[in-house]
Write an enzyme that holds these catalytic residues in place. Structure first.
Site, PDB file in Angstrom:
ATOM      1  N   ASP A   1       0.829  -1.206   0.000  1.00 56.72           N
ATOM      2  CA  ASP A   1       0.000   0.000   0.000  1.00 56.72           C
ATOM      3  C   ASP A   1       0.866   1.260   0.000  1.00 56.72           C
ATOM      4  O   ASP A   1       2.078   1.215   0.285  1.00 56.72           O
ATOM      5  CB  ASP A   1      -0.882  -0.036   1.263  1.00 56.72           C
ATOM      6  CG  ASP A   1      -2.204   0.683   1.080  1.00 56.72           C
ATOM      7  OD1 ASP A   1      -2.325   1.492   0.147  1.00 56.72           O
ATOM      8  OD2 ASP A   1      -3.118   0.454   1.906  1.00 56.72           O
TER       9      ASP A   1
ATOM     10  N   ASP B   1     -10.963   2.041  -3.079  1.00 60.56           N
ATOM     11  CA  ASP B   1     -11.559   1.679  -1.792  1.00 60.56           C
ATOM     12  C   ASP B   1     -13.078   1.757  -1.870  1.00 60.56           C
ATOM     13  O   ASP B   1     -13.769   1.411  -0.915  1.00 60.56           O
ATOM     14  CB  ASP B   1     -11.056   2.621  -0.690  1.00 60.56           C
ATOM     15  CG  ASP B   1      -9.659   2.231  -0.233  1.00 60.56           C
ATOM     16  OD1 ASP B   1      -9.198   1.142  -0.610  1.00 60.56           O
ATOM     17  OD2 ASP B   1      -9.036   3.020   0.501  1.00 60.56           O
TER      18      ASP B   1
END
Ligand code: DGJ
Length: 721
Positions: A460, A529
């Site tokens: 990430d 997301d």
């Protein structure tokens, strides 16, 4: 170099890739040709880019714009290159020296064109790698300082292309967190339009670095001339589309030179990232298929191999979990039938435990309260249940509340004389510093060596760069953006030379990093997301233009309030995963999900490796229809999504694409919810490809309820899978 050309001519004449005819250099693929002409004044110009001539005779076209225009002399538009020589002289004249070709494999050839400045000796080598079957060309440039002192590059494009059309239509994809890949198409007018990023890390946060340029009129999925382009670079990028006074469009692509003047030492070579493009005269659908085929074979790590289905815990637990809870989740993963459990953020930090996003980042040691038995125990517990175990990392970042920050305050990008500026309460590490490079590599390496069964990583990157200042670079601050990305690639190269096959998901707070520079090292990416299935139809639709389905991770979650059937059907369009509490599913939902995983495993080869046909766009209708067809056209999977449909909507029959008209296909609805049956009038019928493509199917029989969906399988008569 002239000798190389002779040898190459012998080797490559009458073949594809590189040919030189008199004063022309021809770079071609199965359907495309890019033709350069060497002018009497030694300038090299682009005379043609488009569909290949059957005769191969390009000799009658000889003009065109310079292939790598330099600033500082006669050229008055946005240049490909601008530099200040050691004596501060800003001029550059690039003259033809030689060209050569080489063949990497049957399908791949590279052309190199050497240009040189007669006064300063500056050398520029333009490289074009052509992929014959995929109709893809990759262009990049090397700039070499032949002076005795350092020179300063202020512009350094990867590639420069010219177009001549009546009109130019640009399709771009912009966004924000949870709003990735918003598609906009507009007509370009005279002057300049830039698509760019200055964000450093998380570079595609607001603007994706892939685009379509349609010539003469907007291209559709099946019609029109269109260039699809993208840059293999996980850093600041810039595309400049400039229409000049003669309505020629010049397209410059490359690293964004903003705040990035680059000083080249004597004999140093500056290598630009690759600009990857394809050209289609059959619209965007063909362009996407070209890129997908190229990506699977050449652009993405393990691109032609299968992927694992998984259960992730980010949306279901956040950072609130412990060992016992995780082991329960392993049972849920096993029950669901997926291949892997992916443990997300929140597993590390002791002095500063990672219980929220305010602390712990940088301290990559298991939290001894949450995970007293360590990762090794989790790997074993997962394996005991027949599933694999993967883990989340964000190794380029640090929370001020961390031991890493306390121990190495000089390892962090921040201005020495101003307050720190945070994004998600974190700072970016200074990867330009080789010690930080080692730290990032060692973090990954240690985890993998200490836990040999670790089977997957999610990498990430949750903030972009602000207050950009590298303590390591000292007076060379303008190298920061470029050197950071190069250092990141160096770390990834080290990881890949030791762990060549390990699946790693590229993630950046959603789709903040989605490019083929990174995907050489990653097997898949996290698009957003935003996992609301309705939103995902659009987001996945957008990514499908440039990336193959096996790279686009799509998880079934509880975010959208649609039926589980709709959410699952959307996730199955790409690389299926889950991020739900399996335990909360009703018995019917659980049965459905277990069957869905099995079904997906049976059909995923078609989705991952088949040709994609986008048949009905959610941007143009309340319905989205896509299909994948396998290489020999014996099998296809068709997805049909009713979006926010209204009573008044009229949906026409859908004509399928990509099938073999002469074949007969058994048409069958799959992935039905337990206790329901197909209401599709043609279900279970044998229909010819010709019929399916000319007459088509009624995919919206009866009342089309909003947020409903169907998946169909088409199997060639007699074929067994
Ligand atoms: C952002 C990612 O996009 C999410 O999937 C999740 O991994 C969080 N970061 C964790 O902090």
């Amino acid at each position: 170099m002239q000798k190389t050309l002779g040898a190459a001519l012998l080797l490559l004449s009458c073949t594809f890739g590189f040919t030189q005819q008199a004063k022309q250099i021809i770079i071609d693929t199965r359907n495309l040709a890019l033709v350069f002409s060497i002018q009497p004044n030694k300038k090299v110009t682009q005379s043609y880019l488009g569909n290949k001539l059957m005769s191969g005779d390009y000799s009658k076209i000889s003009g065109g714009g310079e292939i790598y225009p330099a600033a500082g002399m006669e050229y008055q538009f946005e240049p490909a290159i601008r530099m200040l020589h050691a004596d501060q002289n800003p001029s550059l004249e690039l003259q033809y020296v030689s060209s050569s070709g080489s063949r990497q494999e049957n399908n791949v050839a590279t052309t190199n064109i050497v240009l040189e400045d007669p006064v300063y000796g500056t050398e520029v080598i333009l490289h074009y790698t052509s992929y014959y079957n995929e109709d893809v060309i990759k262009a990049w440039t090397e700039i070499i300082n032949r002076e005795k002192k350092a020179v300063e590059l202020t512009e350094y494009a990867s590639s420069f292309l010219h177009f001549n059309a009546d009109e130019y239509w640009l399709t771009q994809f912009h966004g924000d967190w949870a709003r990735e890949m918003q598609m906009v198409e507009e007509k370009l007018t005279n002057g300049i339009k830039n698509l760019e990023s200055k964000l450093g890390t998380r570079t595609n946060f607001y603007q994706t670095l892939a685009f379509f340029l349609s010539l003469n009129r907007p291209s559709t999925e099946t019609e029109g001339e269109v260039l699809a382009g993208t840059l293999a670079w996980t850093g600041n990028f810039k595309y400049t589309f400039e229409i000049d006074q003669r309505n020629t469009l010049n397209l410059r692509s490359g690293i964004n030179s903003f705040a990035s003047e680059y000083f080249l030492q004597p004999r140093e070579v500056f290598t630009t990232p690759e600009f990857i493009f394809t050209f289609s005269d059959h619209g965007k659908g063909q362009a996407s298929r070209n890129l997908h085929r190229w990506a699977r074979k050449y652009g993405v790590l393990n691109g032609s191999e299968g992927r694992m289905t998984l259960l992730n815990n980010w949306e279901s637990t956040g950072m609130k979990f412990n060992e016992t809870r995780l082991v329960e989740l392993f049972d849920e993963a096993k029950n669901l039938g997926v291949d892997l459990f992916l443990l997300d953020d929140g597993w590390f930090g002791n002095k500063y435990p990672r219980n929220d996003d305010k602390a712990g980042l940088g301290d990559w040691i298991e939290d001894s309260t949450k995970l007293p038995s360590g990762i090794g125990y989790l790997v074993k517990e997962a394996e005991a249940r027949g599933i694999k175990f993967g883990i989340w990392l964000e190794p380029e970042m640090v929370n001020p509340k961390s031991q890493l920050y306390e121990q190495h305050p000089d390892w962090i990008l921040k201005l020495p004389n101003r307050p720190e500026n945070y994004g998600r309460n974190q700072l970016v590490l200074d990867l330009c510093n080789p010690k930080v490079e080692d730290f990032v590599f060692n973090t990954v390496d240690r985890l993998l060596t200490e836990n040999p069964g670790l089977a997957f990583i999610k990498w990430d990157c949750n903030r972009s760069m602000t207050n950009q200042y590298s303590p390591y670079l000292k007076e060379r601050q303008t190298h920061l953006f470029v050197d950071y990305t190069r250092a990141w690639y160096k770390v990834l190269q080290r990881i890949r030379s030791k762990y060549p096959k390990l699946p790693i998901m590229l993630c950046s707070g959603g789709g903040g990093r989605t490019d083929y520079g990174a995907l050489k090292y990653f097997t898949e990416f996290w698009p957003s997301d935003n996992t609301d299935a309705l939103e995902r139809v659009y987001i996945q639709w957008g990514y499908s233009y440039f990336f193959p389905a096996n790279t686009i991770s799509s998880h079934v979650t509880d975010m959208g309030k649609q039926s589980l059937k709709f959410r699952t059907d959307v996730a199955m369009m790409d690389k299926l995963g889950y991020d739900i509490r399996v335990q909360n599913l009703s018995p019917g939902e659980l049965e459905f999900s277990k069957e869905a995983v099995k079904t997906y495993k049976k059909v995923s080869n078609v989705i991952w490796f088949g040709d994609l046909y986008r048949i009905e766009s959610p941007y143009e209708s309340d319905r989205a229809v896509v299909m994948y067809v396998n290489e020999n056209k014996s099998r296809a999977i068709l997805f049909n999504y009713h979006l926010n449909t209204r009573r008044q909507d009229i949906f026409n029959r859908v004509k399928l694409q990509g099938l073999d008209p002469a074949k007969k296909y058994r048409f069958e609805e799959i992935n039905l919810f337990p206790g329901t049956r197909s209401i599709q009038p043609d279900n279970d019928k044998l229909l010819s490809g010709d019929y399916l493509m000319k007459i088509g199917l009624n995919l919206s029989p009866g009342r089309t309820n909003p947020l409903t969906s169907n998946i169909y399988e088409l199997t060639e008569e007699g074929a067994r899978f």
